[in-house]
Design a protein around this motif. Structure first.
Motif, PDB file in Angstrom:
ATOM      1  N   ASP A 127       0.797  -1.211  -0.216  1.00  0.00           N
ATOM      2  CA  ASP A 127      -0.062   0.049  -0.085  1.00  0.00           C
ATOM      3  C   ASP A 127       0.962   1.393  -0.011  1.00  0.00           C
ATOM      4  OD1 ASP A 127      -2.328   1.595   0.605  1.00  0.00           O
ATOM      5  OD2 ASP A 127      -1.475   2.114   2.477  1.00  0.00           O
ATOM      6  N   TYR A 131       3.183  -0.249   3.932  1.00  0.00           N
ATOM      7  CA  TYR A 131       3.012  -1.642   4.517  1.00  0.00           C
ATOM      8  C   TYR A 131       2.516  -2.775   3.159  1.00  0.00           C
ATOM      9  CZ  TYR A 131       3.186   0.542   9.072  1.00  0.00           C
ATOM     10  OH  TYR A 131       3.461   1.158  10.257  1.00  0.00           O
ATOM     11  N   ASP A 133       0.624  -5.419   1.531  1.00  0.00           N
ATOM     12  CA  ASP A 133      -0.817  -5.779   1.628  1.00  0.00           C
ATOM     13  C   ASP A 133      -1.009  -7.024   0.555  1.00  0.00           C
ATOM     14  OD1 ASP A 133      -3.496  -5.233   1.546  1.00  0.00           O
ATOM     15  OD2 ASP A 133      -3.620  -3.836   0.019  1.00  0.00           O
ATOM     16  N   GLY A 134      -1.631  -7.991   1.545  1.00  0.00           N
ATOM     17  CA  GLY A 134      -1.827  -9.016   0.842  1.00  0.00           C
ATOM     18  C   GLY A 134      -1.294 -10.269   1.632  1.00  0.00           C
ATOM     19  N   GLU A 136      -2.039 -11.884   4.319  1.00  0.00           N
ATOM     20  CA  GLU A 136      -2.710 -13.210   4.987  1.00  0.00           C
ATOM     21  C   GLU A 136      -3.972 -13.392   3.771  1.00  0.00           C
ATOM     22  OE1 GLU A 136      -2.557 -14.781   7.509  1.00  0.00           O
ATOM     23  OE2 GLU A 136      -0.795 -13.967   8.474  1.00  0.00           O
ATOM     24  N   TRP A 167     -10.175   4.425  -1.932  1.00  0.00           N
ATOM     25  CA  TRP A 167      -9.788   5.008  -0.689  1.00  0.00           C
ATOM     26  C   TRP A 167      -8.939   6.286  -0.850  1.00  0.00           C
ATOM     27  CZ3 TRP A 167     -10.446   3.143   4.629  1.00  0.00           C
ATOM     28  CH2 TRP A 167     -11.268   2.158   4.906  1.00  0.00           C
ATOM     29  N   VAL A 205      -5.368  -5.219  11.558  1.00  0.00           N
ATOM     30  CA  VAL A 205      -5.189  -6.484  11.330  1.00  0.00           C
ATOM     31  C   VAL A 205      -6.062  -7.118  12.390  1.00  0.00           C
ATOM     32  CG1 VAL A 205      -3.232  -6.566   9.803  1.00  0.00           C
ATOM     33  CG2 VAL A 205      -3.019  -7.089  12.271  1.00  0.00           C
ATOM     34  N   THR A 208      -9.766  -6.986  11.435  1.00  0.00           N
ATOM     35  CA  THR A 208     -10.215  -7.720  10.120  1.00  0.00           C
ATOM     36  C   THR A 208      -9.586  -9.310  10.265  1.00  0.00           C
ATOM     37  OG1 THR A 208      -8.022  -6.921   9.227  1.00  0.00           O
ATOM     38  CG2 THR A 208     -10.270  -5.748   8.619  1.00  0.00           C
ATOM     39  N   LEU A 219     -11.556 -13.445   2.602  1.00  0.00           N
ATOM     40  CA  LEU A 219     -11.696 -12.573   1.443  1.00  0.00           C
ATOM     41  C   LEU A 219     -10.247 -12.655   0.612  1.00  0.00           C
ATOM     42  CD1 LEU A 219     -12.590  -9.058   2.817  1.00  0.00           C
ATOM     43  CD2 LEU A 219     -14.159 -10.909   1.851  1.00  0.00           C
ATOM     44  N   ARG A 221      -8.094 -10.722  -1.355  1.00  0.00           N
ATOM     45  CA  ARG A 221      -7.780  -9.349  -1.513  1.00  0.00           C
ATOM     46  C   ARG A 221      -7.013  -9.030  -2.847  1.00  0.00           C
ATOM     47  NH1 ARG A 221      -5.312  -7.647   3.124  1.00  0.00           N
ATOM     48  NH2 ARG A 221      -5.280  -9.823   3.407  1.00  0.00           N
ATOM     49  N   PHE A 236      -9.397  -0.826  -2.986  1.00  0.00           N
ATOM     50  CA  PHE A 236      -9.741  -1.995  -2.392  1.00  0.00           C
ATOM     51  C   PHE A 236     -10.588  -3.008  -3.016  1.00  0.00           C
ATOM     52  CE2 PHE A 236     -12.199  -4.588   0.560  1.00  0.00           C
ATOM     53  CZ  PHE A 236     -11.432  -5.307   0.960  1.00  0.00           C
ATOM     54  N   GLN A 249     -16.773  -7.912   7.977  1.00  0.00           N
ATOM     55  CA  GLN A 249     -15.666  -7.358   8.054  1.00  0.00           C
ATOM     56  C   GLN A 249     -15.801  -5.628   7.913  1.00  0.00           C
ATOM     57  OE1 GLN A 249     -12.403  -8.166   8.096  1.00  0.00           O
ATOM     58  NE2 GLN A 249     -12.161 -10.270   7.215  1.00  0.00           N
ATOM     59  N   LEU A 250     -16.523  -5.245   7.335  1.00  0.00           N
ATOM     60  CA  LEU A 250     -17.010  -3.921   7.369  1.00  0.00           C
ATOM     61  C   LEU A 250     -17.723  -3.351   8.538  1.00  0.00           C
ATOM     62  CD1 LEU A 250     -18.562  -3.362   3.615  1.00  0.00           C
ATOM     63  CD2 LEU A 250     -16.268  -2.376   4.334  1.00  0.00           C
ATOM     64  N   MET A 253     -14.885  -3.027  11.141  1.00  0.00           N
ATOM     65  CA  MET A 253     -13.959  -1.756  10.943  1.00  0.00           C
ATOM     66  C   MET A 253     -14.668  -0.473  11.268  1.00  0.00           C
ATOM     67  SD  MET A 253     -12.272  -2.870   7.080  1.00  0.00           S
ATOM     68  CE  MET A 253     -11.203  -1.296   7.080  1.00  0.00           C
ATOM     69  N   LEU A 264      -7.368   2.544  10.751  1.00  0.00           N
ATOM     70  CA  LEU A 264      -7.139   3.115   9.230  1.00  0.00           C
ATOM     71  C   LEU A 264      -7.609   4.250   9.008  1.00  0.00           C
ATOM     72  CD1 LEU A 264      -7.713   0.288   6.625  1.00  0.00           C
ATOM     73  CD2 LEU A 264      -5.451   1.134   7.407  1.00  0.00           C
ATOM     74  N   THR A 268      -7.003   7.379   6.335  1.00  0.00           N
ATOM     75  CA  THR A 268      -7.505   7.236   4.888  1.00  0.00           C
ATOM     76  C   THR A 268      -9.110   7.034   5.125  1.00  0.00           C
ATOM     77  OG1 THR A 268      -7.502   5.624   3.007  1.00  0.00           O
ATOM     78  CG2 THR A 268      -7.105   4.726   5.261  1.00  0.00           C
TER      79      THR A 268
HETATM   80  C1  HEM Z   1      -7.206   1.926   2.552  1.00  0.00           C
HETATM   81  C2  HEM Z   1      -7.552   0.668   2.790  1.00  0.00           C
HETATM   82  C3  HEM Z   1      -6.774  -0.364   3.315  1.00  0.00           C
HETATM   83  C4  HEM Z   1      -5.530  -0.547   3.586  1.00  0.00           C
HETATM   84  C5  HEM Z   1      -4.228   0.483   3.406  1.00  0.00           C
HETATM   85  C6  HEM Z   1      -5.398  -1.972   3.966  1.00  0.00           C
HETATM   86  C7  HEM Z   1      -3.995  -2.503   4.365  1.00  0.00           C
HETATM   87  C8  HEM Z   1      -3.828  -3.783   4.848  1.00  0.00           C
HETATM   88  C9  HEM Z   1      -2.636  -4.312   5.483  1.00  0.00           C
HETATM   89  C10 HEM Z   1      -1.362  -3.439   5.407  1.00  0.00           C
HETATM   90  C11 HEM Z   1      -2.808  -5.316   5.797  1.00  0.00           C
HETATM   91  C12 HEM Z   1      -1.820  -6.561   6.465  1.00  0.00           C
HETATM   92  C13 HEM Z   1      -1.236  -7.436   5.689  1.00  0.00           C
HETATM   93  C14 HEM Z   1      -2.243  -8.289   5.132  1.00  0.00           C
HETATM   94  O1  HEM Z   1      -2.664  -9.468   5.741  1.00  0.00           O
HETATM   95  O2  HEM Z   1      -2.548  -8.102   3.804  1.00  0.00           O
HETATM   96  C15 HEM Z   1      -4.369  -5.780   5.838  1.00  0.00           C
HETATM   97  C16 HEM Z   1      -4.920  -6.862   6.109  1.00  0.00           C
HETATM   98  C17 HEM Z   1      -6.028  -7.295   5.829  1.00  0.00           C
HETATM   99  N1  HEM Z   1      -7.291  -6.405   5.318  1.00  0.00           N
HETATM  100 FE1  HEM Z   1      -6.878  -4.524   4.792  1.00  0.00          FE
HETATM  101  N2  HEM Z   1      -6.615  -2.607   4.266  1.00  0.00           N
HETATM  102  C18 HEM Z   1      -7.372  -1.659   3.745  1.00  0.00           C
HETATM  103  C19 HEM Z   1      -8.953  -2.009   4.054  1.00  0.00           C
HETATM  104  C20 HEM Z   1      -9.472  -3.111   4.188  1.00  0.00           C
HETATM  105  C21 HEM Z   1     -10.856  -3.286   4.150  1.00  0.00           C
HETATM  106  C22 HEM Z   1     -11.889  -2.213   3.353  1.00  0.00           C
HETATM  107  C23 HEM Z   1     -11.186  -4.625   4.238  1.00  0.00           C
HETATM  108  C24 HEM Z   1     -12.323  -5.530   4.422  1.00  0.00           C
HETATM  109  C25 HEM Z   1     -13.693  -4.963   4.325  1.00  0.00           C
HETATM  110  C26 HEM Z   1      -9.751  -5.084   4.703  1.00  0.00           C
HETATM  111  C27 HEM Z   1      -9.647  -6.510   4.996  1.00  0.00           C
HETATM  112  C28 HEM Z   1      -8.281  -6.921   5.273  1.00  0.00           C
HETATM  113  C29 HEM Z   1      -8.147  -8.553   5.772  1.00  0.00           C
HETATM  114  C30 HEM Z   1      -9.407  -9.505   5.837  1.00  0.00           C
HETATM  115  C31 HEM Z   1      -6.721  -8.588   6.127  1.00  0.00           C
HETATM  116  C32 HEM Z   1      -6.183  -9.829   6.736  1.00  0.00           C
HETATM  117  C33 HEM Z   1      -6.269  -9.860   8.111  1.00  0.00           C
HETATM  118  C34 HEM Z   1      -5.859 -11.072   8.879  1.00  0.00           C
HETATM  119  O3  HEM Z   1      -6.387 -12.152   8.530  1.00  0.00           O
HETATM  120  O4  HEM Z   1      -4.833 -11.122   9.381  1.00  0.00           O
HETATM  121  N3  HEM Z   1      -8.857  -4.263   4.534  1.00  0.00           N
HETATM  122  N4  HEM Z   1      -4.799  -4.508   5.257  1.00  0.00           N
END
Ligand code: HEM
Length: 293
Positions: A127, A131, A133-134, A136, A167, A205, A208, A219, A221, A236, A249-250, A253, A264, A268
């Motif tokens: 991102d 950080y 992203d992705g 998990e 976002w 994290v 979510t 999900l 992503r 996203f 999830q929403l 959050m 977050l 953002t």
């Molecule tokens: C600007 C918006 C967002 C940013 C910058 C962001 C960034 C990140 C980052 C850095 C991680 C940790 C690494 C990873 O596992 O991917 C993460 C995990 C995650 N994010 Fe986001 N995210 C955003 C929005 C969202 C939204 C809107 C959702 C769901 C509605 C979401 C769902 C998740 C999930 C499910 C994980 C993995 C959690 C886990 O099982 O450990 N994210 N995101």
């Protein structure tokens, strides 16, 4: 699964263009069907139909609905419905421009291009906050299981439900935080991507954590950073076999369950939110038979 649009499962491309269309009010159903059915579907082209388009085409897809509006103390998830979403990926921005012009021409009079977002891969899939992203994300067979519909018959199996949100980051606000504070917003250390065990409940994290939901809320992503002359952030994109995991999830959050909103929102905010159904494909064309059933 052979019937899925391959781009759903592929790793995110180097560059992308997201095209959002609305339909003309007096949509000619036959013409719209024909236009959609001639779109070439390959590993770099994913197409999603919004609820309004499915209805206009005379069909029903169980589980397809509009993105909800959710508000909490830290922010709002808006709902900005669109009829059609096309995600084009590639290596060359010029080629992507020409490809989107061809898609626009192929869609003809029935569809009006409402907006375009240009997106890109940042470093090793990060991102713009820096950080990763992705991490998990489910992989292999689990990715297919999470993202694709199965057991619902021909025309539905291999399809997917996708949420798309744009976002906008406040990078000044992010940079004003100390590095340790930023890590606690995400819940992972930027230095080695390790989870922070004692991160606050508001850490992204923690909010979510997919296995912590009942039932688990996985999900797939496929988000990508975007920027224009004035602003930047993340598109996203999350695929799933239904919108249940997404909505769970929403709600977490936004703090709908326990009043704790996702940290977050400190740097953002989402400015759009739309749901689409990505039909299966057959021989490189969308399989729209479920709409005629
Ligand atoms: C600007 C918006 C967002 C940013 C910058 C962001 C960034 C990140 C980052 C850095 C991680 C940790 C690494 C990873 O596992 O991917 C993460 C995990 C995650 N994010 Fe986001 N995210 C955003 C929005 C969202 C939204 C809107 C959702 C769901 C509605 C979401 C769902 C998740 C999930 C499910 C994980 C993995 C959690 C886990 O099982 O450990 N994210 N995101």
């Amino acid at each position: 699964m052979k019937t899925a649009q391959a781009g759903i499962i592929e790793a995110v491309p180097q560059h992308a263009r997201y095209l959002f269309f609305q339909t003309e009010h007096d949509l000619d159903r036959q013409e719209a069907f024909a236009a959609l059915q001639q779109l070439p579907i390959d590993a770099a082209t994913v197409v999603g139909l919004g609820p309004s388009l499915v209805t206009a085409l005379g069909g029903t897809i169980k589980g397809l609905k509009e993105h909800p509006v959710l508000s909490g103390s830290a922010g709002v998830f808006p709902s900005t419905p669109m009829a059609l979403w096309v995600w084009l990926g590639g290596q060359d921005r010029g080629e992507l421009l020409h490809q989107s012009r061809r898609i626009e021409q192929a869609l003809g009079e029935s569809f009006v291009l409402e907006s375009v977002i240009e997106a890109f891969l940042h470093r090793d899939s990060r991102d713009l906050s820096g950080y990763e992203d992705g991490t998990e994300n489910p992989t292999g067979d689990q990715a297919l299981e999470v993202a694709l519909v199965t057991g619902r018959g021909v025309g539905l199996d291999g399809s997917s439900f996708v949420a798309v949100q744009q976002w906008v980051h406040d990078l000044d606000a992010l940079e004003a935080m100390r590095p340790t504070e930023r890590d606690r917003v995400i819940g992972r250390r930027i230095s080695d991507n390790e989870e922070i065990a004692d991160a606050p409940q508001s850490a992204h994290v923690k909010r979510t954590a997919q296995e912590d939901f009942q039932p688990p809320a996985f999900l797939l992503r496929r988000s990508m950073p975007w920027s224009d002359a004035a602003q930047a952030g993340l598109v996203f994109v999350a695929f799933a076999r239904s919108f249940d995991a997404m909505e769970a999830q929403l709600r977490r959050m936004i703090g709908a369950e326990d009043g704790v909103s996702d940290a977050l929102f400190r740097f953002t905010r989402p400015i759009s939110g739309a749901y689409f159904w990505c039909p299966p494909q057959r021989d490189g064309r969308l399989d729209l038979s479920a709409l005629k059933a």
